[in-house]
Each structure stands twice: as structure tokens, then as C-alpha cells.
Design a protein around this motif. Structure first.
Motif, PDB file in Angstrom:
ATOM      1  N   GLN A  91       0.819  -1.211   0.000  1.00  0.00           N
ATOM      2  CA  GLN A  91       0.000   0.000   0.000  1.00  0.00           C
ATOM      3  C   GLN A  91       0.856   1.266   0.000  1.00  0.00           C
ATOM      4  O   GLN A  91       0.569   2.226  -0.723  1.00  0.00           O
ATOM      5  N   GLU A  92       1.912   1.281   0.811  1.00  0.00           N
ATOM      6  CA  GLU A  92       2.802   2.452   0.850  1.00  0.00           C
ATOM      7  C   GLU A  92       3.505   2.644  -0.487  1.00  0.00           C
ATOM      8  O   GLU A  92       3.642   3.768  -0.972  1.00  0.00           O
ATOM      9  N   THR A  93       3.934   1.544  -1.086  1.00  0.00           N
ATOM     10  CA  THR A  93       4.598   1.606  -2.381  1.00  0.00           C
ATOM     11  C   THR A  93       3.654   2.169  -3.429  1.00  0.00           C
ATOM     12  O   THR A  93       3.995   3.108  -4.152  1.00  0.00           O
ATOM     13  N   ALA A  94       2.449   1.625  -3.491  1.00  0.00           N
ATOM     14  CA  ALA A  94       1.461   2.075  -4.482  1.00  0.00           C
ATOM     15  C   ALA A  94       1.102   3.548  -4.270  1.00  0.00           C
ATOM     16  O   ALA A  94       1.040   4.325  -5.236  1.00  0.00           O
ATOM     17  N   LYS A  95       0.882   3.936  -3.030  1.00  0.00           N
ATOM     18  CA  LYS A  95       0.511   5.321  -2.723  1.00  0.00           C
ATOM     19  C   LYS A  95       1.596   6.292  -3.183  1.00  0.00           C
ATOM     20  O   LYS A  95       1.301   7.333  -3.771  1.00  0.00           O
ATOM     21  N   ASN A  96       2.853   5.951  -2.946  1.00  0.00           N
ATOM     22  CA  ASN A  96       3.957   6.820  -3.343  1.00  0.00           C
ATOM     23  C   ASN A  96       4.147   6.859  -4.857  1.00  0.00           C
ATOM     24  O   ASN A  96       4.485   7.899  -5.419  1.00  0.00           O
ATOM     25  N   ILE A  97       3.926   5.746  -5.524  1.00  0.00           N
ATOM     26  CA  ILE A  97       3.994   5.717  -6.990  1.00  0.00           C
ATOM     27  C   ILE A  97       2.939   6.673  -7.557  1.00  0.00           C
ATOM     28  O   ILE A  97       3.231   7.502  -8.422  1.00  0.00           O
ATOM     29  N   HIS A  98       1.717   6.561  -7.050  1.00  0.00           N
ATOM     30  CA  HIS A  98       0.627   7.414  -7.544  1.00  0.00           C
ATOM     31  C   HIS A  98       0.906   8.892  -7.270  1.00  0.00           C
ATOM     32  O   HIS A  98       0.642   9.748  -8.127  1.00  0.00           O
ATOM     33  N   PHE A  99       1.439   9.186  -6.088  1.00  0.00           N
ATOM     34  CA  PHE A  99       1.756  10.577  -5.744  1.00  0.00           C
ATOM     35  C   PHE A  99       2.786  11.159  -6.713  1.00  0.00           C
ATOM     36  O   PHE A  99       2.586  12.228  -7.287  1.00  0.00           O
ATOM     37  N   LEU A 100       3.901  10.445  -6.903  1.00  0.00           N
ATOM     38  CA  LEU A 100       4.948  10.959  -7.797  1.00  0.00           C
ATOM     39  C   LEU A 100       4.454  11.064  -9.238  1.00  0.00           C
ATOM     40  O   LEU A 100       4.782  12.020  -9.947  1.00  0.00           O
ATOM     41  N   LYS A 101       3.678  10.094  -9.668  1.00  0.00           N
ATOM     42  CA  LYS A 101       3.132  10.121 -11.039  1.00  0.00           C
ATOM     43  C   LYS A 101       2.263  11.361 -11.223  1.00  0.00           C
ATOM     44  O   LYS A 101       2.367  12.061 -12.230  1.00  0.00           O
TER      45      LYS A 101
END
Length: 182
Positions: free
Chosen positions: A65-75
Motif C-alpha cells: 500500500q505504501e509503495t502504491a501510494k507513493n507511486i501514484h503521488f509521484l506520477k
């Protein structure tokens, strides 16, 4: 004692007028709003903190979840039409390649939970994010590593400058541990 004031802008909110204390001075210097004199800032810079290494270790332990959330934020941030400083692009690229590696490691450990398909989409988004940042960085060697899927070399080249304050043996150990999923 800090007093929080939150401003809503667009669809996000930002805290302002917060006293994070002396540990935050490195960030204030980087963002050009330090209250220290230039002489004091140079002195402060001579004693690098372990901030980059701590951030590196934190990313190494992100959950799905943390990985996905950070990917979406940076994208979301880096697909806007804004101009970004070279330093911002370098830092974002370092985080993005670490997030991609973390996502790929997590995918290998996941099996088939209900959100595996969603997570595969997150990994795809991260590949796009890395490609976008590489285009912004405009470094042919890094782009070639990415195109040939030599992700380990890309990580080593992009992340190492941020971990430079570590002793060489600790740097090698940290990168090796991360690249081999330990």
C-alpha cells in the motif's frame, strides 16, 4: 511548541508556519528558506545527516500500500506541465527507481492476493513514471539502462549520489542488500 495552520489548495492541503526544529534545517537549506547565514549554512552542510540513508531504508521496507501510494503521488506530481529543478528530478528519479524495485520485489512475494492485478497496474504506472523522469533528466546512459531493463545498474547509478555520506563498505552493503531483496 508548533502551531499548525493548514491551507487548502486544489485537492490537497498544506501545513504552514510549523516549527519542525533544528533537524529540519537541512530541508530548509535545500528549499532556500533557511534563516541561517550563508556561512552557517555552509558549516551545516559539512556535517551531512543520515537523512538520505534513513529514507532509503524506509523505502526498502514499504508495504504494498505504501509503495502504491507513493507511486501514484509521484506520477501525479511529475506528469503536470510544471517546470522542475534538476535537483527535484534527480531526487524523484532516485525514489521512483527504488519504488519500482520495491514493487517488483513485493510482487514476487505476493502470490495471488485479491489486489495483485491492481498492484500490477501500479508497477506499470511506475515504469511510466521512471520513463517520464528519465526523459526530463535527459541522460542517455540512464535511459539505456532502463530500456535494456538493467534496473540494478540504474539504481546503483541514480541512488549512490544520495548515499555518498555512507562509508564505502556500508554503501556497498546497503545497495547489495536492497538489490538482492534482503
Amino acid at each position: 511548541k508548533s502551531h499548525n495552520l493548514v491551507l487548502s489548495t486544489d485537492d490537497s492541503s498544506v501545513e504552514i508556519f510549523i516549527d519542525y526544529g533544528p533537524a529540519y534545517e537541512k530541508v530548509r537549506i535545500r528549499k532556500n528558506y533557511s534563516v541561517l547565514s550563508s556561512t552557517e549554512q555552509k558549516e551545516f552542510a559539512k556535517n551531512p545527516s543520515k537523512e538520505a540513508h534513513e529514507n532509503f531504508q524506509e523505502i526498502c521496507n514499504f508495504s504494498e500500500q505504501e509503495t502504491a501510494k507513493n507511486i501514484h503521488f509521484l506520477k501525479k506530481v511529475f506528469t503536470t506541465k510544471r517546470k522542475f529543478s534538476p535537483g527535484s528530478i534527480r531526487r524523484a528519479l532516485a525514489v521512483a527507481v527504488l519504488l519500482r524495485r520495491r514493487a517488483l520485489l513485493l510482487r514476487g512475494k505476493m502470490g495471488e492476493p485479491p489486489f495483485a492485478r491492481e498492484f500490477a497496474e501500479d508497477i506499470s504506472l511506475c515504469h511510466e513514471l521512471v520513463a517520464t523522469l528519465l526523459a526530463m533528466k535527459n541522460d542517455e546512459r540512464f535511459t539505456q539502462f532502463n530500456l535494456t531493463k538493467d534496473f540494478d545498474s540504474l539504481i546503483a547509478e541514480v541512488v549512490t549520489p544520495f548515499l555518498i555520506q555512507l562509508r564505502p563498505d556500508k554503501l556497498a552493503e546497503a545497495l547489495s542488500s536492497y538489490l538482492h531483496g534482503k
